[in-house]
Motif scaffolding. Structure first.
Motif, PDB file in Angstrom:
ATOM      1  N   SER A   1       0.820  -1.143   0.084  1.00  0.00           N
ATOM      2  CA  SER A   1       0.062  -0.060   0.007  1.00  0.00           C
ATOM      3  C   SER A   1       0.728   1.256   0.052  1.00  0.00           C
ATOM      4  N   GLY A   2       2.102   1.219   0.234  1.00  0.00           N
ATOM      5  CA  GLY A   2       2.900   2.217   0.222  1.00  0.00           C
ATOM      6  C   GLY A   2       3.667   2.531  -0.996  1.00  0.00           C
ATOM      7  N   LEU A   3       3.318   1.896  -2.121  1.00  0.00           N
ATOM      8  CA  LEU A   3       4.176   2.004  -3.369  1.00  0.00           C
ATOM      9  C   LEU A   3       3.383   3.130  -4.361  1.00  0.00           C
ATOM     10  N   PRO A   4       4.308   3.951  -4.475  1.00  0.00           N
ATOM     11  CA  PRO A   4       3.556   5.388  -5.204  1.00  0.00           C
ATOM     12  C   PRO A   4       3.238   4.616  -6.836  1.00  0.00           C
ATOM     13  N   VAL A   5       1.975   4.975  -7.260  1.00  0.00           N
ATOM     14  CA  VAL A   5       1.877   4.797  -8.486  1.00  0.00           C
ATOM     15  C   VAL A   5       1.062   5.940  -9.359  1.00  0.00           C
ATOM     16  N   ILE A   6       1.658   6.166 -10.326  1.00  0.00           N
ATOM     17  CA  ILE A   6       0.912   7.483 -11.095  1.00  0.00           C
ATOM     18  C   ILE A   6       0.315   6.889 -12.361  1.00  0.00           C
TER      19      ILE A   6
ATOM     20  N   ALA B   1      -3.797   5.564  -5.714  1.00  0.00           N
ATOM     21  CA  ALA B   1      -2.668   6.176  -6.662  1.00  0.00           C
ATOM     22  C   ALA B   1      -2.118   7.563  -5.999  1.00  0.00           C
ATOM     23  N   MET B   2      -1.037   7.685  -6.274  1.00  0.00           N
ATOM     24  CA  MET B   2      -0.304   9.154  -6.054  1.00  0.00           C
ATOM     25  C   MET B   2      -0.695  10.340  -6.619  1.00  0.00           C
ATOM     26  N   ASP B   3      -1.017  10.175  -8.020  1.00  0.00           N
ATOM     27  CA  ASP B   3      -1.292  11.249  -8.865  1.00  0.00           C
ATOM     28  C   ASP B   3      -1.738  10.634 -10.219  1.00  0.00           C
ATOM     29  N   PHE B   4      -2.048  11.445 -11.283  1.00  0.00           N
ATOM     30  CA  PHE B   4      -2.323  11.093 -12.565  1.00  0.00           C
ATOM     31  C   PHE B   4      -1.886  12.253 -13.517  1.00  0.00           C
ATOM     32  N   MET B   5      -1.424  12.039 -14.769  1.00  0.00           N
ATOM     33  CA  MET B   5      -1.363  12.793 -15.715  1.00  0.00           C
ATOM     34  C   MET B   5      -2.007  12.373 -16.934  1.00  0.00           C
ATOM     35  N   GLU B   6      -2.439  13.561 -17.621  1.00  0.00           N
ATOM     36  CA  GLU B   6      -3.323  13.424 -19.044  1.00  0.00           C
ATOM     37  C   GLU B   6      -2.458  13.228 -20.031  1.00  0.00           C
ATOM     38  N   LYS B   7      -2.849  12.600 -21.135  1.00  0.00           N
ATOM     39  CA  LYS B   7      -2.394  12.439 -22.430  1.00  0.00           C
ATOM     40  C   LYS B   7      -2.935  13.509 -23.340  1.00  0.00           C
ATOM     41  N   PRO B   8      -2.088  14.329 -24.146  1.00  0.00           N
ATOM     42  CA  PRO B   8      -0.641  14.195 -24.218  1.00  0.00           C
ATOM     43  C   PRO B   8      -0.078  14.647 -23.106  1.00  0.00           C
ATOM     44  N   PHE B   9       1.097  13.945 -22.171  1.00  0.00           N
ATOM     45  CA  PHE B   9       1.579  14.331 -21.067  1.00  0.00           C
ATOM     46  C   PHE B   9       2.713  15.533 -21.186  1.00  0.00           C
ATOM     47  N   ASP B  10       2.763  16.313 -20.251  1.00  0.00           N
ATOM     48  CA  ASP B  10       3.747  17.348 -20.148  1.00  0.00           C
ATOM     49  C   ASP B  10       4.818  16.675 -19.516  1.00  0.00           C
ATOM     50  N   PRO B  11       5.934  16.802 -20.381  1.00  0.00           N
ATOM     51  CA  PRO B  11       7.343  16.053 -19.788  1.00  0.00           C
ATOM     52  C   PRO B  11       7.805  16.512 -18.826  1.00  0.00           C
ATOM     53  N   ASP B  12       7.673  18.025 -18.438  1.00  0.00           N
ATOM     54  CA  ASP B  12       8.191  18.582 -17.128  1.00  0.00           C
ATOM     55  C   ASP B  12       7.470  18.100 -15.933  1.00  0.00           C
ATOM     56  N   ARG B  13       6.163  18.118 -16.193  1.00  0.00           N
ATOM     57  CA  ARG B  13       5.315  17.579 -14.847  1.00  0.00           C
ATOM     58  C   ARG B  13       5.555  16.165 -15.072  1.00  0.00           C
ATOM     59  N   MET B  14       5.733  15.450 -16.022  1.00  0.00           N
ATOM     60  CA  MET B  14       6.027  13.937 -15.518  1.00  0.00           C
ATOM     61  C   MET B  14       7.298  13.669 -14.819  1.00  0.00           C
TER      62      MET B  14
END
Length: 443
Positions: A75-80, A99-112
């Motif tokens: 349960s302590g594993l970070p999942v994006i 889940a720790m967080d999420f990012m949308e497609k097309p993803f922002d490289p800097d945010r990733m």
């Protein structure tokens, strides 16, 4: 505690996997790619040293089912989560599930990159915290095996806690059976190297050539690492260090000197030279001796630990009774006095053996602790004790006390004394004459 974190990228689209992996690799991350959740689950387990970036929509096991499996594993594993357009509500549900967080497609490289950095930092802290808790628990567990409340044992525990935190190499001295290897483990488990490798080798168990290969290599193809490499960063325990040849002493000294200060690998040398008419200083070259004996612990003999003897005997008897499915023997006052006054040439190891035999005797309904102690004294050799006093003196004093007390209880009945002490008449007569004991004094 530094560790390299992995980033597992799970996506059924090869282009997406490679794109995310290449960008993160350029940012300094160690990446692994998997085409499906099923493939990733073959690798990712509890305490896996990394984080996960996963697409939500995948054939077979989708991202949500994958997330639930991962949270069940750790349960302590970070999942994006990676989401497509319109999947934001699903991503919010994923965060609710862990889940720790999420990012949308097309993803922002800097945010990733920023998310991956935060996730790996969090994972490192989680794993370091778990490792620390395990190390502390191991230290408590090992220290808990050092049973006893006598002054010598209290001092020993204090020495272990002090020396455990130090960087220097340690020499552990003491009679056979006093628990020197256990103390070495306690020094490791209570210090900064806890959780690192703890490697033990007996220098007396190999030929000179075999020991040289085992310690320093080379090893046969497919064999394990040389012990100095296997123990790197941790603790290398050399039992029977006095058995090292001159050539191996020179190589060990060179290894110690090459490490510099503070040493990357701690050496704990265990000396078992008692009773051989020489000290460790006689057996080792002076420069090696003083390097190994930078810090020193001398373990107390059992006969010097007073009431600890009864505590240990009771504890060991209860453990063996549980193991054999029977009752532990009751210790009469006379037997308790005999346990306290016995010479114990084999120390704690000998006491454990006597406790086991007492339990087996009790299960059969025959024999006594007195007879076991008498048999043990018969087997004692001409060793010297840590006090420099011949063990023979302790044994003779104990034998005299035992025969005297037994004769008193049986009012001079030779047959009763013979039975209790498991001695033939001739041997009993010889010992009574030796110690100036006369049957007429007890009638």
């Amino acid at each position: 505690m530094s560790r390299m974190m992995k980033v597992a990228i799970v996506d059924d689209e090869e282009d997406m996997r490679q794109s995310v992996s290449q960008w993160l690799a350029l940012s300094g991350f160690d990446t692994e790619t998997y085409p499906s959740a099923e493939e990733a689950l073959k690798v990712i387990g509890a305490d896996w040293p990394g984080v996960v970036i996963s697409d939500i929509r995948m054939p077979g096991m989708d991202g949500m089912a994958f997330l639930k499996r991962l949270m069940g594993i750790d349960s302590g594993l970070p999942v994006i989560m990676i989401t497509g357009h319109g999947d934001v509500p699903m991503a919010v549900e994923a965060m609710r599930l862990g889940a720790m967080d999420f990012m949308e497609k097309p993803f922002d490289p800097d945010r990733m990159t920023e998310l991956a950095k935060r996730a790996t930092q969090a994972r490192r802290m989680t794993l370091d915290s778990r490792a620390l808790r395990r190390d502390l628990a191991e230290g408590e567990q090992v220290m808990g095996k050092l049973i006893g409340t006598s002054a010598p044992m209290e001092r020993l525990r204090e020495d272990i806690l002090d020396l455990g935190q130090a960087d220097g190499h340690v020499l552990i001295d003491g009679e056979t059976g006093t628990g020197k290897t256990l103390v070495a483990h306690a020094l490791h488990a209570t210090g900064p190297r806890a959780g690192k490798k703890f490697v033990v080798v007996s220098c007396a168990a190999f030929t000179d050539e075999a020991l040289a290969a085992r310690l320093f290599g080379p090893v046969e193809e497919g064999g394990s690492l040389p012990l100095v490499e296997e123990a790197r960063g941790g603790t290398l325990v050399l039992e029977d260090v006095e058995a090292l040849s001159s050539a191996l002493q020179a190589r060990l000294l060179q290894f110690i000197n090459d490490q510099g200060t503070p040493a990357e690998t701690r050496i704990i040398a265990i000396c078992n030279a008692h009773g051989e008419g020489r000290t460790l200083e006689d057996a080792l070259r002076p420069d090696l001796f003083f390097r190994l004996a930078a810090l020193k612990i001398t373990l107390p003999p059992l006969r010097a630990r007073g009431e600890d003897i009864l505590t240990l005997f009771t504890r060991m008897s209860e453990q063996f009774a549980e193991e054999y499915g029977c009752e532990a023997p009751e210790i009469a006052a006379q037997e308790a006095a005999q346990l306290l006054q016995a010479p114990w040439p084999g120390n704690v190891r000998q006491l454990i053996n006597v406790a086991e035999r007492a339990v087996l005797q009790n299960r059969r309904g025959s024999g006594s602790i007195t007879s076991l102690l008498m048999a043990e004294s018969e087997d004692a050799g001409p060793a010297m004790t840590t006090e420099g006093k011949p063990l023979k003196e302790y044994v003779e004093s104990f034998e005299k006390m035992l025969i005297d007390n037994t004769m008193k209880r049986h009012k001079g009945s030779i047959s009763a004394v013979m039975e209790e002490l498991c001695l033939p008449r001739r041997t009993l007569n010889e010992k009574m004459a030796k110690y100036g004991l006369s049957r007429s004094d007890y009638i």
